[in-house]
Design a protein around this motif. Structure first.
Motif, PDB file in Angstrom:
ATOM      1  N   VAL A   1       0.868  -1.185   0.000  1.00 45.45           N
ATOM      2  CA  VAL A   1       0.000   0.000   0.000  1.00 45.45           C
ATOM      3  C   VAL A   1       0.901   1.229   0.000  1.00 45.45           C
ATOM      4  O   VAL A   1       1.591   1.513   0.988  1.00 45.45           O
ATOM      5  N   ARG A   2       0.900   1.948  -1.120  1.00 46.47           N
ATOM      6  CA  ARG A   2       1.733   3.150  -1.221  1.00 46.47           C
ATOM      7  C   ARG A   2       0.964   4.370  -0.693  1.00 46.47           C
ATOM      8  O   ARG A   2      -0.278   4.382  -0.695  1.00 46.47           O
TER       9      ARG A   2
ATOM     10  N   ARG B   1      -4.165   7.719   0.182  1.00 40.93           N
ATOM     11  CA  ARG B   1      -4.769   9.055   0.206  1.00 40.93           C
ATOM     12  C   ARG B   1      -5.891   9.175  -0.818  1.00 40.93           C
ATOM     13  O   ARG B   1      -6.938   9.760  -0.546  1.00 40.93           O
ATOM     14  N   GLN B   2      -5.676   8.627  -2.006  1.00 35.96           N
ATOM     15  CA  GLN B   2      -6.615   8.842  -3.103  1.00 35.96           C
ATOM     16  C   GLN B   2      -7.757   7.827  -3.141  1.00 35.96           C
ATOM     17  O   GLN B   2      -8.857   8.158  -3.591  1.00 35.96           O
TER      18      GLN B   2
ATOM     19  N   VAL C   1      -8.043   0.344  -1.682  1.00 39.03           N
ATOM     20  CA  VAL C   1      -6.972  -0.350  -0.964  1.00 39.03           C
ATOM     21  C   VAL C   1      -7.565  -1.451  -0.083  1.00 39.03           C
ATOM     22  O   VAL C   1      -7.083  -2.588  -0.061  1.00 39.03           O
ATOM     23  N   ARG C   2      -8.630  -1.104   0.649  1.00 41.55           N
ATOM     24  CA  ARG C   2      -9.275  -2.113   1.507  1.00 41.55           C
ATOM     25  C   ARG C   2      -9.755  -3.306   0.674  1.00 41.55           C
ATOM     26  O   ARG C   2      -9.575  -4.464   1.063  1.00 41.55           O
TER      27      ARG C   2
END
Length: 384
Positions: A180-181, A186-187, A192-193
Motif C-alpha cells: 500500500v503506497r 490518500r486517493q 486499498v481495503r
C-alpha cells in the motif's frame, strides 16, 4: 631523490579510533542505544580508542557518556541518547572532505573544537535514517570506513517490498505480499481495503500489516478480518507511510547469521524462535521486554541446517551485502524454507540472536566485534 622531496611517513596513532554511532530518528532509537551499550562494553580498549556519538530523536549528533550501564533497558524503561548526552553537549560534525577524518564539536558561541581523527565508524542505528543507506551515504561521501553494508544493500535491506523483489529476481523463495503506497491510501482508501480483502481471500486470514521500512516488529498487526484493517493500517502508517501486507505463513521461525570473511560470506548455525504463548507473534514486547528465548542451535536435520545456511548466504549475496546480515526464514509445514527478510544491522546485544548464533559457531561476542571492525578497516570506501 633529496630528503626534502621524499614522502613523509603518515602519522601513526597507537590504536585505531572507532566512532560508535547510535540512537537516531527512527522508532527503534532505544534498541539502538541498548545495542551500542553492549558493543561499547565489548570493544577491546587495549586495541581500540573509542568515541561514542549518539544521535537524538530529533537528529542532533551529540557526544555521549561512555557508560554502557546507562544504556540498558531498566525494567520497562527504554534508554535514550538524550539521557546520556554530555551536559551542555553541542553538535558533532563528521568531515565532508574525503581527505580528512577529523570529527568536530560545535557549540553556539564557541570556537569549533577538533576531536581528532576517526579511523572507522561502527554504525549501530536501526531503522530509517541510519540503517537504510542514509548514514552509509554520508560516510561514503566523507571517505570514512564503516562496519556493515553500503548504500544500496542497506536501502534494500530496509525496504521490505524491494527486498522481496530482489530476492524474487534471484529465484529465492518469498511469501505472498501486497504493498500500500502513500498516494494509493490518500486517493482511494476503499480501493486499498478491497485489494487487501481480495489478497486475504486468496491467501487466507490472518494477514500481517507492517510498516514497509521499520524493524524490531514496530507497528506490526496480525489482522484476522476486514473489520480490523483500518486500525492496523493506521498503526503501520504511524511508523511509515508505505505499508506492506503479508500472508501468514504457518511453520517454524528460523534465523541464521551471515558474516563476511576475506574468502567470502559464511553462515552460522541457525537458531529457532519458538512461539510465545502470551503473544500472537514475535512482536517488540516478546523480543525486548519479555525476552523470548531462542533455541541455539535450531533442532533441524543436517540437511535442513545446510539448506537454511545456503539460503542465508544466497540472500546476503543477492542484496550485495557486506559485513554482516541476519536472515529470517520460515520452515513451512511442507518442509520448504521461505525467506521472510534480512537485517543488515541486526540486534547486537550479547543475548541477541545474531551474536548467540555466532557464539555457538565458535566466534565469541568480543571476537565478533573485533572481526567487524577489522573488516571495515580493510575495506575501501567508494565503488567496490
Amino acid at each position: 631523490m633529496s630528503s626534502e622531496s621524499s614522502p613523509q611517513p603518515a602519522r601513526q596513532r597507537p590504536r585505531p579510533r572507532v566512532a560508535v554511532v547510535f540512537g537516531g530518528r527512527s522508532s527503534e532509537h532505544a534498541i539502538s542505544v541498548v545495542t551500542a551499550g553492549a558493543v561499547l562494553r565489548a570493544i577491546d580498549r587495549t586495541r581500540y580508542d573509542v568515541l561514542p556519538i549518539g544521535i537524538t530523536p530529533d537528529g542532533r549528533w551529540a557526544l555521549t557518556a561512555d557508560d554502557p550501564e546507562r544504556m540498558a533497558i531498566a525494567g520497562r524503561e527504554l534508554p535514550s541518547v538524550e539521557h546520556i548526552a554530555e551536559p551542555g553537549s553541542g553538535g558533532v560534525l563528521l568531515p565532508v572532505d574525503p581527505g580528512r577524518r577529523e570529527v568536530v564539536y560545535t557549540e553556539a558561541g564557541s570556537v569549533p573544537k577538533d576531536l581528532g581523527e576517526v579511523d572507522v565508524v561502527f554504525p549501530l542505528l536501526h531503522g530509517p535514517f541510519g540503517e537504510d543507506g542514509t548514514l552509509q551515504g554520508l560516510l561514503e561521501l566523507s571517505g570514512v570506513p564503516f562496519v556493515g553494508s553500503g548504500v544500496l544493500s542497506s536501502a534494500v535491506g530496509m525496504d521490505k517490498e524491494y527486498m522481496k523483489r530482489v530476492f524474487l529476481s534471484f529465484g529465492l523463495p518469498v511469501g505472498p505480499f501486497t504493498v500500500v503506497r502513500p498516494r494509493e491510501w490518500r486517493q482511494d482508501p476503499a480501493g486499498v481495503r478491497a485489494r487487501i480483502e481480495e489478497f486475504a481471500g486468496e491467501h487466507g486470514w490472518p494477514v500481517f500489516v507492517k510498516p514497509a521500512r521499520a524493524g524490531s516488529s514496530m507497528g506490526i498487526s496480525r489482522v484476522t478480518g476486514p473489520e480490523a484493517l483500518d486500525a492496523a493500517l493506521a498503526e503501520a502508517r504511524r511508523h511509515d507511510p508505505k505499508v506492506i501486507v503479508e500472508a501468514a505463513l504457518t511453520g517454524r521461525e528460523i534465523e541464521c547469521g551471515v558474516l563476511e570473511f576475506e574468502d567470502g560470506p559464511r553462515a552460522s548455525v541457525p537458531a529457532e524462535i519458538p512461539a510465545v504463548s502470551s503473544h500472537d507473534f514475535y512482536d517488540f514486547e516478546a523480543k525486548y521486554i519479555d525476552s523470548a528465548e531462542g533455541i541455539v542451535p535450531a533442532p533441524l536435520t543436517p540437511e535442513q541446517t545446510a539448506e537454511v545456511r545456503e539460503l542465508a548466504v544466497r540472500a546476503f549475496e543477492a542484496a550485495s551485502c557486506e559485513g554482516l546480515v541476519r536472515a529470517d526464514v520460515f520452515l513451512l509445514e511442507d518442509g520448504r524454507f521461505v525467506l521472510n527478510e534480512i537485517n543488515t544491522m541486526p540486534g547486537f546485544t550479547p543475548i541477541s540472536m545474531f551474536p548467540r548464533m555466532w557464539e555457538a559457531s565458535g566466534v565469541s561476542y568480543t571476537e565478533l566485534v573485533d572481526h567487524l571492525i577489522q573488516a571495515a578497516l580493510r575495506r575501501p570506501t567508494g565503488l567496490r
